[in-house]
Design a protein around this motif. Structure first.
Motif, short mmCIF file in Angstrom:
data_model
loop_
_atom_site.label_atom_id
_atom_site.label_comp_id
_atom_site.label_asym_id
_atom_site.label_seq_id
_atom_site.Cartn_x
_atom_site.Cartn_y
_atom_site.Cartn_z
N VAL A 187 -25.75 60.86 42.85
CA VAL A 187 -25.88 60.37 41.47
C VAL A 187 -26.20 58.87 41.48
O VAL A 187 -27.04 58.40 40.70
CB VAL A 187 -24.59 60.64 40.68
CG1 VAL A 187 -24.61 59.93 39.33
CG2 VAL A 187 -24.41 62.14 40.45
N ILE A 188 -25.53 58.10 42.35
CA ILE A 188 -25.79 56.66 42.44
C ILE A 188 -27.24 56.39 42.81
O ILE A 188 -27.90 55.50 42.24
CB ILE A 188 -24.83 56.01 43.47
CG1 ILE A 188 -23.41 55.93 42.89
CG2 ILE A 188 -25.32 54.61 43.86
CD1 ILE A 188 -22.38 55.43 43.86
N ILE A 189 -27.78 57.15 43.76
CA ILE A 189 -29.18 56.96 44.18
C ILE A 189 -30.13 57.27 43.02
O ILE A 189 -31.07 56.51 42.73
CB ILE A 189 -29.50 57.83 45.40
CG1 ILE A 189 -28.71 57.34 46.62
CG2 ILE A 189 -31.00 57.82 45.69
CD1 ILE A 189 -28.82 58.24 47.83
N ILE A 190 -29.90 58.40 42.33
CA ILE A 190 -30.78 58.79 41.22
C ILE A 190 -30.70 57.79 40.08
O ILE A 190 -31.73 57.32 39.56
CB ILE A 190 -30.41 60.21 40.72
CG1 ILE A 190 -30.70 61.25 41.80
CG2 ILE A 190 -31.18 60.54 39.44
CD1 ILE A 190 -30.19 62.63 41.47
N VAL A 191 -29.47 57.43 39.69
CA VAL A 191 -29.29 56.48 38.58
C VAL A 191 -29.83 55.10 38.97
O VAL A 191 -30.44 54.40 38.14
CB VAL A 191 -27.80 56.41 38.18
CG1 VAL A 191 -27.56 55.28 37.18
CG2 VAL A 191 -27.35 57.73 37.57
N GLY A 192 -29.64 54.70 40.23
CA GLY A 192 -30.16 53.42 40.69
C GLY A 192 -31.67 53.36 40.58
O GLY A 192 -32.25 52.35 40.15
N CYS A 193 -32.34 54.45 40.96
CA CYS A 193 -33.81 54.51 40.84
C CYS A 193 -34.25 54.45 39.37
O CYS A 193 -35.20 53.73 39.03
CB CYS A 193 -34.33 55.78 41.50
SG CYS A 193 -34.17 55.81 43.30
N LEU A 194 -33.56 55.19 38.50
CA LEU A 194 -33.91 55.18 37.07
C LEU A 194 -33.68 53.79 36.47
O LEU A 194 -34.53 53.29 35.71
CB LEU A 194 -33.08 56.22 36.33
CG LEU A 194 -33.37 57.68 36.65
CD1 LEU A 194 -32.38 58.60 35.91
CD2 LEU A 194 -34.80 58.05 36.28
N ASN A 195 -32.55 53.16 36.80
CA ASN A 195 -32.28 51.81 36.31
C ASN A 195 -33.36 50.83 36.77
O ASN A 195 -33.85 50.01 35.99
CB ASN A 195 -30.93 51.31 36.82
CG ASN A 195 -29.76 52.02 36.17
OD1 ASN A 195 -29.91 52.64 35.12
ND2 ASN A 195 -28.60 51.94 36.79
N SER A 196 -33.72 50.93 38.04
CA SER A 196 -34.71 50.00 38.61
C SER A 196 -36.07 50.18 37.96
O SER A 196 -36.77 49.20 37.66
CB SER A 196 -34.82 50.22 40.12
OG SER A 196 -33.56 50.04 40.76
N ILE A 197 -36.46 51.43 37.72
CA ILE A 197 -37.74 51.70 37.06
C ILE A 197 -37.74 51.12 35.64
O ILE A 197 -38.71 50.50 35.20
CB ILE A 197 -38.03 53.21 37.03
CG1 ILE A 197 -38.29 53.72 38.45
CG2 ILE A 197 -39.22 53.53 36.13
CD1 ILE A 197 -38.37 55.23 38.56
N GLY A 198 -36.63 51.31 34.92
CA GLY A 198 -36.52 50.76 33.56
C GLY A 198 -36.63 49.24 33.55
O GLY A 198 -37.35 48.66 32.73
N LEU A 199 -35.93 48.56 34.47
CA LEU A 199 -35.99 47.10 34.55
C LEU A 199 -37.37 46.64 34.99
O LEU A 199 -37.87 45.60 34.55
CB LEU A 199 -34.93 46.59 35.53
CG LEU A 199 -33.47 46.81 35.11
CD1 LEU A 199 -32.53 46.35 36.21
CD2 LEU A 199 -33.16 46.07 33.82
N LEU A 200 -38.00 47.42 35.87
CA LEU A 200 -39.35 47.08 36.34
C LEU A 200 -40.35 47.13 35.18
O LEU A 200 -41.22 46.26 35.05
CB LEU A 200 -39.76 48.04 37.44
CG LEU A 200 -40.87 47.62 38.41
CD1 LEU A 200 -40.48 46.35 39.15
CD2 LEU A 200 -41.16 48.73 39.40
N LEU A 201 -40.21 48.15 34.33
CA LEU A 201 -41.10 48.28 33.17
C LEU A 201 -40.91 47.13 32.18
O LEU A 201 -41.85 46.70 31.52
CB LEU A 201 -40.87 49.62 32.48
CG LEU A 201 -41.28 50.87 33.27
CD1 LEU A 201 -40.88 52.14 32.52
CD2 LEU A 201 -42.79 50.87 33.53
N LEU A 202 -39.66 46.64 32.08
CA LEU A 202 -39.38 45.51 31.18
C LEU A 202 -39.77 44.17 31.80
O LEU A 202 -39.78 43.15 31.10
CB LEU A 202 -37.90 45.49 30.81
CG LEU A 202 -37.40 46.57 29.85
CD1 LEU A 202 -35.90 46.50 29.70
CD2 LEU A 202 -38.08 46.45 28.49
N GLY A 203 -40.04 44.17 33.10
CA GLY A 203 -40.41 42.92 33.77
C GLY A 203 -39.24 42.02 34.08
O GLY A 203 -39.40 40.80 34.19
N ILE A 204 -38.04 42.60 34.25
CA ILE A 204 -36.86 41.82 34.59
C ILE A 204 -36.88 41.53 36.09
O ILE A 204 -37.21 42.39 36.91
CB ILE A 204 -35.56 42.58 34.23
CG1 ILE A 204 -35.61 43.04 32.77
CG2 ILE A 204 -34.33 41.71 34.48
CD1 ILE A 204 -35.73 41.93 31.77
N GLY A 205 -36.51 40.31 36.47
CA GLY A 205 -36.50 39.93 37.88
C GLY A 205 -35.45 40.69 38.67
O GLY A 205 -34.42 41.12 38.14
#
Length: 372
Positions: A208-226
């Protein structure tokens, strides 16, 4: 048993419970390393068995090699976190200046909108947000360094872990002797159940941590957060604290969004994305991966988090669900405590329906049987 004996027995049980809670609270520095070592032992045990049975390794070598794997993974994660925190600390002055500007702009907007006199104490320069923020970034590392006992977590845990792996048969014999009135088959079944539910919980949590971590990272990447992957997996790692962990993890990237972006909507976007991912995790991801292997109803889960957080702080929240799940197994297999096992377990649908719904179902059943 007469009423006087019942009162005496109840009073003794209450005093015993208070004594146990007090002892657990006082002995936190001793208990927490043992609990963490036991959890890590269960997690690494498949590797230990692979080394011993498949590769025919000596138990001493297998135990040391298993501990080395955990040490290397922990060191790698620690180094990554250190460099990311160091980057935040180096840019802290820029973040503080931007957040200070945003604060005063917000106060200006509030006063203009509500028509409040700007001479009010809230708007005076005596209340300076930079005085609240300055130096706080520099203390992040110090806070992490001081949270918990370094000696306990980095020295005692590997020692306990080694003995749990190397002396496991010795501890099993102690278990047999302690409960010699019980058949060995029953005791072995209990061990297997506890081991299975703990391992399923831990492996499911890692997935779950791996899946949620990937989803979080994709969301932040789309927003352009460092640093999207650091913040994404940092928030996912906080799933160790159920229900509230990911929301706590969303605060830091939201602050960074405020400090680095030209609009506050980016911060709201971070919180919205993390909240949506939390919804997916709670309703789809975790149930799909772990299923009903850790069958604790939500009320008892939340109650256990509160109780263990009061008892042992954040460290207690991390171990709350594994301990509660273990207690359920013990209660389910102990006749005098069956009621407590029932209370901890998942509620069946029949207990969540109204009496009218139950009567309607019975009536439909009767009509169906008549027609047949």
């Amino acid at each position: 048993m007469n009423s006087k004996n019942q009162i005496t027995h109840s009073a003794f049980s209450l005093l015993s419970l208070i004594a146990v809670v007090f002892i657990l609270f006082i002995l936190k520095p001793l208990i927490m390393p043992i609990l963490y070592a036991s959890i890590l032992a269960i997690m690494i045990f498949p590797v230990q068995m692979f080394l011993e049975k498949k590769l025919r390794c000596n138990r001493l070598f297998a135990s040391l090699f298993s501990i080395t794997i955990i040490f290397c993974v922990t060191a790698l994660l620690g180094i990554m976190v250190y460099f990311q925190l160091n980057s935040l600390i180096n840019n802290s002055e820029i973040y503080i200046a931007k957040l200070t500007t945003l604060y005063y702009n917000f106060i200006e907007f509030t006063y203009n909108t509500l028509g409040i006199n700007k001479g009010s104490s809230l708007f005076t320069k005596d209340l300076r947000i930079e005085s609240l923020l300055k130096g706080r970034f520099d203390k992040i590392g110090e806070f992490i360094y001081q949270s918990g006992s370094l000696f306990s977590y980095f020295v005692l845990i590997p020692i306990y872990l080694f003995f749990f792996l190397y002396y496991r048969r010795f501890f099993r014999l102690f278990y047999y002797k302690l409960f010699r009135s019980k058949p060995k088959a029953f005791l072995n079944r209990m061990i297997r159940k506890v081991y299975k539910i703990q391992q399923n919980y831990l492996l499911g949590l890692i997935k779950v941590i791996i899946i949620v971590g990937c989803l979080n990272s994709i969301g932040l990447l789309l927003l352009g957060i460092g640093n999207p992957f650091f913040f994404g997996f940092f928030a996912a790692f906080l799933l160790l604290i159920p229900y509230v962990g990911i929301f706590i993890g969303s605060i830091l990237p939201a602050i960074i969004a405020l400090a680095t972006k030209d609009s506050a909507w980016y911060a709201f976007g971070v919180i919205a994305i993390f909240g949506f991912i939390q919804f997916l995790e709670g309703n789809f991801i975790t149930p799909k991966i772990t299923g009903s292997k850790v069958s604790i109803n939500p009320f008892i889960a939340i109650l256990s988090l509160i109780v263990f957080s009061m008892l042992w702080g954040i460290a207690g929240m991390i171990v709350a669900l594994p301990i509660t799940a273990t207690l359920k197994i013990i209660f389910d297999n102990t006749p005098e405590y069956h009621a407590y096992g029932f209370l901890i377990g998942e509620s069946l649908d029949e207990y969540l329906q109204s009496k009218a719904t139950i009567r309607l179902k019975k009536w439909k059943k009767i009509r169906k049987s008549k027609h047949e």
